[in-house]
Scaffold this motif. Structure first.
Motif, PDB file in Angstrom:
ATOM      1  N   GLY A 191     -16.684   5.447  -2.345  1.00 20.33           N
ATOM      2  CA  GLY A 191     -16.335   5.928  -1.019  1.00 20.33           C
ATOM      3  C   GLY A 191     -14.840   5.861  -0.805  1.00 20.33           C
ATOM      4  O   GLY A 191     -14.058   5.515  -1.695  1.00 20.33           O
ATOM      5  N   VAL A 192     -14.441   6.215   0.412  1.00 24.00           N
ATOM      6  CA  VAL A 192     -13.027   6.173   0.786  1.00 24.00           C
ATOM      7  C   VAL A 192     -12.694   4.758   1.248  1.00 24.00           C
ATOM      8  O   VAL A 192     -13.328   4.246   2.169  1.00 24.00           O
ATOM      9  N   PRO A 193     -11.721   4.104   0.618  1.00 25.29           N
ATOM     10  CA  PRO A 193     -11.425   2.724   0.996  1.00 25.29           C
ATOM     11  C   PRO A 193     -10.771   2.618   2.365  1.00 25.29           C
ATOM     12  O   PRO A 193     -10.133   3.553   2.840  1.00 25.29           O
ATOM     13  N   ILE A 194     -10.975   1.470   2.992  1.00 27.45           N
ATOM     14  CA  ILE A 194     -10.279   1.160   4.242  1.00 27.45           C
ATOM     15  C   ILE A 194      -8.886   0.697   3.839  1.00 27.45           C
ATOM     16  O   ILE A 194      -8.643  -0.482   3.580  1.00 27.45           O
ATOM     17  N   ALA A 195      -7.978   1.631   3.751  1.00 22.11           N
ATOM     18  CA  ALA A 195      -6.662   1.405   3.142  1.00 22.11           C
ATOM     19  C   ALA A 195      -5.734   0.687   4.112  1.00 22.11           C
ATOM     20  O   ALA A 195      -4.846   1.286   4.726  1.00 22.11           O
ATOM     21  N   LEU A 196      -5.940  -0.622   4.226  1.00 24.51           N
ATOM     22  CA  LEU A 196      -5.131  -1.440   5.126  1.00 24.51           C
ATOM     23  C   LEU A 196      -4.602  -2.660   4.379  1.00 24.51           C
ATOM     24  O   LEU A 196      -5.233  -3.148   3.434  1.00 24.51           O
ATOM     25  N   TYR A 197      -3.454  -3.126   4.870  1.00 21.90           N
ATOM     26  CA  TYR A 197      -2.885  -4.394   4.403  1.00 21.90           C
ATOM     27  C   TYR A 197      -2.937  -5.382   5.554  1.00 21.90           C
ATOM     28  O   TYR A 197      -2.456  -5.092   6.661  1.00 21.90           O
ATOM     29  N   VAL A 198      -3.517  -6.569   5.300  1.00 16.82           N
ATOM     30  CA  VAL A 198      -3.650  -7.599   6.323  1.00 16.82           C
ATOM     31  C   VAL A 198      -2.712  -8.755   5.987  1.00 16.82           C
ATOM     32  O   VAL A 198      -2.754  -9.295   4.876  1.00 16.82           O
ATOM     33  N   HIS A 199      -1.876  -9.118   6.966  1.00 16.11           N
ATOM     34  CA  HIS A 199      -0.923 -10.200   6.746  1.00 16.11           C
ATOM     35  C   HIS A 199      -1.674 -11.516   6.576  1.00 16.11           C
ATOM     36  O   HIS A 199      -2.539 -11.872   7.385  1.00 16.11           O
ATOM     37  N   ARG A 200      -1.360 -12.256   5.530  1.00 16.31           N
ATOM     38  CA  ARG A 200      -2.113 -13.450   5.187  1.00 16.31           C
ATOM     39  C   ARG A 200      -1.991 -14.552   6.234  1.00 16.31           C
ATOM     40  O   ARG A 200      -2.935 -15.336   6.430  1.00 16.31           O
ATOM     41  N   LYS A 201      -0.868 -14.638   6.918  1.00 13.55           N
ATOM     42  CA  LYS A 201      -0.679 -15.703   7.897  1.00 13.55           C
ATOM     43  C   LYS A 201      -1.114 -15.285   9.299  1.00 13.55           C
ATOM     44  O   LYS A 201      -1.838 -16.006   9.979  1.00 13.55           O
ATOM     45  N   SER A 202      -0.673 -14.136   9.759  1.00 18.13           N
ATOM     46  CA  SER A 202      -0.970 -13.722  11.142  1.00 18.13           C
ATOM     47  C   SER A 202      -2.355 -13.121  11.283  1.00 18.13           C
ATOM     48  O   SER A 202      -2.930 -13.110  12.369  1.00 18.13           O
ATOM     49  N   GLY A 203      -2.899 -12.611  10.179  1.00 17.91           N
ATOM     50  CA  GLY A 203      -4.196 -11.955  10.265  1.00 17.91           C
ATOM     51  C   GLY A 203      -4.125 -10.543  10.811  1.00 17.91           C
ATOM     52  O   GLY A 203      -5.161  -9.888  10.977  1.00 17.91           O
ATOM     53  N   GLN A 204      -2.927 -10.055  11.114  1.00 18.76           N
ATOM     54  CA  GLN A 204      -2.785  -8.701  11.641  1.00 18.76           C
ATOM     55  C   GLN A 204      -2.677  -7.691  10.505  1.00 18.76           C
ATOM     56  O   GLN A 204      -2.053  -7.966   9.480  1.00 18.76           O
ATOM     57  N   TYR A 205      -3.278  -6.525  10.724  1.00 23.28           N
ATOM     58  CA  TYR A 205      -3.107  -5.488   9.722  1.00 23.28           C
ATOM     59  C   TYR A 205      -1.788  -4.762   9.992  1.00 23.28           C
ATOM     60  O   TYR A 205      -1.324  -4.660  11.115  1.00 23.28           O
ATOM     61  N   LEU A 206      -1.215  -4.283   8.923  1.00 24.35           N
ATOM     62  CA  LEU A 206       0.105  -3.659   8.989  1.00 24.35           C
ATOM     63  C   LEU A 206       0.006  -2.275   9.618  1.00 24.35           C
ATOM     64  O   LEU A 206      -0.820  -1.456   9.217  1.00 24.35           O
ATOM     65  N   VAL A 207       0.849  -2.022  10.610  1.00 28.26           N
ATOM     66  CA  VAL A 207       0.947  -0.707  11.222  1.00 28.26           C
ATOM     67  C   VAL A 207       2.367  -0.205  11.037  1.00 28.26           C
ATOM     68  O   VAL A 207       3.290  -0.665  11.710  1.00 28.26           O
ATOM     69  N   ASP A 208       2.532   0.704  10.099  1.00 27.46           N
ATOM     70  CA  ASP A 208       3.845   1.267   9.808  1.00 27.46           C
ATOM     71  C   ASP A 208       3.636   2.715   9.392  1.00 27.46           C
ATOM     72  O   ASP A 208       3.087   2.982   8.321  1.00 27.46           O
ATOM     73  N   PRO A 209       4.064   3.673  10.217  1.00 27.45           N
ATOM     74  CA  PRO A 209       3.855   5.091   9.889  1.00 27.45           C
ATOM     75  C   PRO A 209       4.403   5.485   8.523  1.00 27.45           C
ATOM     76  O   PRO A 209       3.817   6.339   7.850  1.00 27.45           O
ATOM     77  N   ALA A 210       5.509   4.863   8.086  1.00 25.80           N
ATOM     78  CA  ALA A 210       6.086   5.214   6.792  1.00 25.80           C
ATOM     79  C   ALA A 210       5.168   4.763   5.659  1.00 25.80           C
ATOM     80  O   ALA A 210       4.944   5.496   4.685  1.00 25.80           O
ATOM     81  N   VAL A 211       4.638   3.537   5.782  1.00 24.21           N
ATOM     82  CA  VAL A 211       3.690   3.055   4.771  1.00 24.21           C
ATOM     83  C   VAL A 211       2.447   3.933   4.765  1.00 24.21           C
ATOM     84  O   VAL A 211       1.931   4.326   3.703  1.00 24.21           O
ATOM     85  N   ASN A 212       1.937   4.260   5.950  1.00 22.64           N
ATOM     86  CA  ASN A 212       0.742   5.097   6.043  1.00 22.64           C
ATOM     87  C   ASN A 212       0.965   6.467   5.410  1.00 22.64           C
ATOM     88  O   ASN A 212       0.068   7.019   4.759  1.00 22.64           O
TER      89      ASN A 212
END
Length: 977
Positions: A537-558
């Motif tokens: 399937g199509v992966p949930i292409a996200l990066y989650v910060h190990r300390k904060s637990g927040q997923y990365l939101v960066d239009p350039a990375v996306n």
């Protein structure tokens, strides 16, 4: 005496090579091949370029196996609609598509592994995914040919596939839109889980079947009760139909407004806490004994034989206990603590089990006390979370208790009925410690995976969710149940649920009653679980910060992620250089890579973005979605939520829901029952057009039947329509419009009446196909098909053609009446061949090419016939309606004479009628096809054989024919000419 002359060669009989025997099974493949060779679909796009566009977006079937009757019904209906819109002159493209990811295909590959005794987990993931892709590609090709054989016209050279790289890139792009707008969170909530398939399931992947489970009553000893000290030492009784959840129990819930009582037992000396409800207690006694007691008297009769029953009934009969014992309010139970029956095991089981309030507790079933396992129930999860009780993840993905669990480690599977049964290990252990009060069978509805058909469970696992009720506002989202905060966009917009419900109200639902179904489902649905623990399937292409637990939101990375997917598809994520995707601003060591894949319903729910918008421009919406009624919880809903979450509106303007195909007796088709009706077999024996007639004739808004008798009816209707075209082709074989055509004013009244009927038919058909008509019958093609067949059979073959065959056969070719008739036949031909083209495209092409052979042209290039609304004439309608009624009465009166062979043909009959309509120049004898009609006395109709002689050419009995076989004046004139 010499023989009478043979005038057969002087009669203008219809001449045509168009065969009555259709031979569709042999002809249709050749016609389809011609369409493909001439690029019919591509040329039609060129001819309709710049016209108003009508987009029917195809819902993707799974690419796994031959098509079945449901596929055939769905695709034919779509094709009929697309062709009818093209007939209206619109640019009506059709892009077929397939769902290529997810369990349906992955499960098939795993089945192949199991046959070879291979373990899927030992195969490299990339290799496994490649096998899934190859499997899907194979069946796309097979199904494509089968759909084309049905006569479905579309962009078969470039269909959409969810596994194409561009599609996968767009799907992940749609996911990242949710992420960037804060409409995404990761939470540990109970979700529907398949232990067999080892993944979470969506509601649309679940079906409910009746099963027999083991229901048990279990006693939990109360050890603390600050508000009611007399409860200490008593036992709280819970009821459950899932014994396997007892090893994961963490609390007991009560209802704050429920009243409870202590019931003493003489048998074991205990006191049991249950809700004060005599009916409930009777239900408990029924479970205690395994007998179903509907009346107290029946239960009392057993009291002398069963000491336990006697104890309970002695306390509850006439509610006498209430006079001696305290009634506890639900609030009195607050702060009380119980201990697990297996507390002696220590560890998890030695921890206190608090009694806590919960809104979902009722006395409808059970004891008024509910055991709580936050791992395995959404309501349990919410109630326990308020007290800080977290899931323990005791049951693994295969449905077994963890190897390190203190009770029944490594055992299961929890969906195994023996494991959960009265003699299984759970009940045996509870019985050994004196906690099992009853165990008996319980019949109820239970969820199953619709693929594996195995029972599912609710299981708490970390999953990714799209929230239904989170407003768009400043700050950080705090989604109930979420374990990770996520950024959100500014504004105070509505929730996804509110947007979706509003979109439903602004969508046209066909039939209208289906609105309530989709609305209720959206209003009551939980947050959307979009993650799956699978490989294909199509992966949930996200990066989650190990300390904060927040997923990365960066239009350039996306943007880099999306570009990578365009080049290599979903595999770009699983084998990625993640530091390169993150870029120089982030350190990969700080991030966790999410490798879950997307729910396949998110894939198909995103198709509007890369098919409709991708091909026809951003912001374009489909005019119509069409699928079965099960898609209110499937594709209709996932598409709605995906589009509302990213665009704020539905992806469609209208939605049509059809029922399911059942066998001839109304039963669901099943291989095990041997009642499957195979569309491929029907096409190979009878032809696709017969199957299409069946689809178009059914009231498909409800479930429909198909079997030998039903198909025989479709074949008969087709045969009659084909005969109508054969007659017209023969009658028009040498028609020359330039020299023969006459104007409307020159036509006899009967022809003008038939133009009136054609205009009426045209209006009725337009009401079905033209959305601008604002008809309640829009897209009700059973009405469309029935109107055409009735017109062809009743108005034409049985009436108009019958009356005018004498004119066609025997009048002079230059006779104005014959010219008028053939002019009208030409008009009828051009209209009817267009009307039927969407329904029976192969036959329509055959008919058209029989009259206008041209390898570069097609009937499907034609547009809706030009019908003059001035042809509508209420006076002619009333007058000829009465004449037709009288004609039928005459036919009925003649029929007994035919049966007795007194007369062989109606032309030999003299008819005397008590009353005749003013004819206004209409020869009623010609209309009724009799020798003569005279006025008589009375209301009845008198029939007798005519004493006139029969013309040797036209066979009419006329006064000027002096002896049998000589010519009438009309025929004599024609032959002299």
């Amino acid at each position: 005496m010499t023989d009478a002359p043979d005038y057969k060669s002087t009669v203008f009989l219809p001449v045509t090579d168009f065969p009555m025997k259709a031979g569709l099974a042999q002809k249709e493949p050749a016609i389809a091949a011609k369409w493909e060779a001439m690029d019919l679909y591509g040329k039609l796009r060129e001819k309709r370029a710049g016209r108003e566009r009508f987009i029917l977006h195809d819902g993707p079937p799974y690419a796994n196996g031959d098509i079945h009757m449901g596929h055939a019904m769905n695709k034919v209906l779509k094709d009929i609609i697309v062709r009818s819109q093209s007939l209206l002159g619109k640019d009506a493209p059709y892009v077929p598509g397939w769902d290529c990811h997810g369990l349906p295909i992955e499960w098939k590959i795993e089945e192949e592994y199991r046959k070879k005794k291979l373990n899927k987990d030992e195969v490299p993931a990339a290799e496994f995914r490649a096998q899934c892709r190859a499997y899907a590609d194979k069946w796309v090709g097979v199904q494509k040919d089968q759909f084309k054989r049905l006569g479905v016209m579309g962009d078969w050279a470039d269909p959409y596939l969810t596994m194409k790289f561009d599609a996968e890139a767009t799907i992940v792009g749609e996911l990242l839109k949710f992420a960037e707008s804060g409409q995404l969170y990761r939470g540990a909530k109970p979700v529907m889980w398949s232990p067999v398939e080892k993944t979470a399931l969506a509601e649309a992947e679940v079906e409910y079947e009746d099963v027999t489970s083991t229901q048990i009553d279990v006693a939990f000893e109360i050890v603390e009760a600050p508000n009611a000290p007399e409860l200490v030492g008593a036992h709280a009784v819970i009821w459950t139909t899932t014994p396997w959840t007892i090893p994961v129990n963490q609390a007991i819930a009560f209802g704050e407004d429920i009243e409870y009582v202590l019931v003493p037992s003489k048998t074991d000396g205990r006191q049991y806490l249950v809700a004060k409800d005599s009916a409930l207690i009777l239900s408990f006694v029924s479970r205690l004994t395994g007998k179903n007691f509907a009346r107290w008297a029946d239960a009392m009769a057993l009291a002398g034989e069963d000491e336990r029953v006697g104890d309970w009934l002695a306390c509850f009969a006439d509610n006498s206990f209430a006079k001696e014992q305290r009634v506890f309010k639900g609030t009195d139970l607050a702060g009380a603590i119980a201990r697990h029956p297996m507390h002696a095991l220590g560890g998890f089981f030695a921890k206190p089990r608090p009694l806590l309030p919960a809104d979902h507790v009722t006395t409808d079933a059970g004891t008024g006390l509910v055991h709580m396992a936050p791992d395995h129930g959404e309501e349990d999860f919410i109630a326990c979370k308020k007290l800080g009780i977290d899931p323990v993840f005791a049951v693994n993905d295969a449905g077994f208790y963890r190897d390190d669990w203190d009770w029944l480690p490594g055992q299961g599977s929890v969906i195994n009925t023996k494991f959960n049964g009265a003699e299984g290990p759970i009940c045996t252990d509870l019985r050994a410690v004196g906690a099992l009060l009853s165990a008996s069978d319980f019949r109820h509805s239970y969820p199953h995976s619709w693929r594996s058909k195995a029972r599912i469970i609710y299981r708490c696992t970390p999953q990714w969710f799209i929230p239904m009720d989170k407003p768009q506002e400043d700050g950080v989202a705090d989604v109930d149940g979420g374990v990770m905060p996520t950024p959100v966009v500014s504004g105070n917009g509505p929730t996804l649920r509110e947007i979706a419900v509003d979109a439903i109200e602004h969508t046209r639902w066909v039939p209208e009653r289906s609105t309530n179904r989709i609305r209720s489902m959206v209003e009551g649905r939980p947050d959307w679980v979009i993650s799956r623990q699978r490989a294909w399937g199509v992966p949930i292409a996200l990066y989650v910060h190990r300390k904060s637990g927040q997923y990365l939101v960066d239009p350039a990375v996306n943007a880099r992620i999306i570009d990578a997917f365009k080049g290599a598809g979903a595999d770009a994520w699983f084998g990625a250089d993640h530091q390169a995707l993150l870029g120089p601003d982030y350190d990969f060591n700080d991030y966790e890579v999410v490798n879950d894949i997307l729910d396949v319903w998110f894939d198909s729910g995103s198709t509007h973005s890369f098919v409709v918008e991708g091909r026809y421009g951003e912001g374009t919406r489909a005019d119509l979605y069409i699928e079965g009624s099960d898609q209110h919880r499937g594709w209709f809903q996932s598409s709605l939520l995906e589009s509302c979450g990213t665009r704020g509106q539905a992806p469609y303007k209208a939605v049509l829901t059809h029922g399911f195909a059942l066998d001839g007796t109304g039963k669901k088709m099943s291989k095990s029952l041997g009642n499957v009706v195979d569309p491929l077999k029907i096409m190979s024996e009878s032809g696709a057009d017969i199957l299409r007639v069946w689809v178009a004739s059914t009231d498909y808004f409800d479930d429909v039947r198909i079997g030998k008798e039903v198909l025989a009816g479709s074949s008969d209707a087709y045969r009659k329509l084909r005969n109508t075209f054969r007659y017209m082709l023969g009658a028009l074989s040498d028609y020359d419009e330039e020299t023969e055509a006459v104007s409307y004013a020159e036509m006899p009244e009967l022809e003008r009446y038939m133009l009136h009927r054609l205009a009426q038919l045209d209006a009725e058909l337009r009401a079905v196909v033209d959305k601008a008509a604002k008809s309640e019958n829009w897209l009700e093609f059973s009405r469309y098909t029935r109107a055409i067949f009735d017109f062809a059979n009743s108005d034409l073959s049985a009436f108009f053609f019958d009356i005018r065959k004498d004119c066609l056969y025997c009048d002079a070719k230059s006779d104005p009446k014959r010219r008028a008739y053939r002019t009208l036949l030409d008009t009828l031909f051009h209209a009817l061949v267009r009307y039927v083209a969407p329904i029976i495209p192969f036959t329509a092409e055959e008919v058209w090419q029989s009259r206008f052979p041209n390898e570069e042209e097609s009937v499907h290039f034609l547009e809706w016939p030009e019908v003059d609304r001035h042809w509508i004439n209420s006076h002619l309608n009333d007058k000829w309606g009465e004449l037709r009624s009288q004609r039928e009465q005459v036919n009925e009166a003649i029929e007994p004479f035919r049966r007795e062979k007194i007369i062989r043909s109606s032309l030999e009959a003299d008819v005397t009628m008590g009353e005749l309509l003013p004819s206004d120049g209409v020869d009623f004898a010609e209309v009724a096809i009799v020798a003569r009609v005279t006025m008589g006395v009375g209301d009845g109709i008198v029939v007798k054989p005519s004493d006139w002689h029969k013309c040797g050419r036209c066979w009419r009995k006329l006064p000027e024919v002096t002896e049998e076989g000589t010519l009438c004046d009309r025929c004599d004139e024609v032959l002299k000419a």
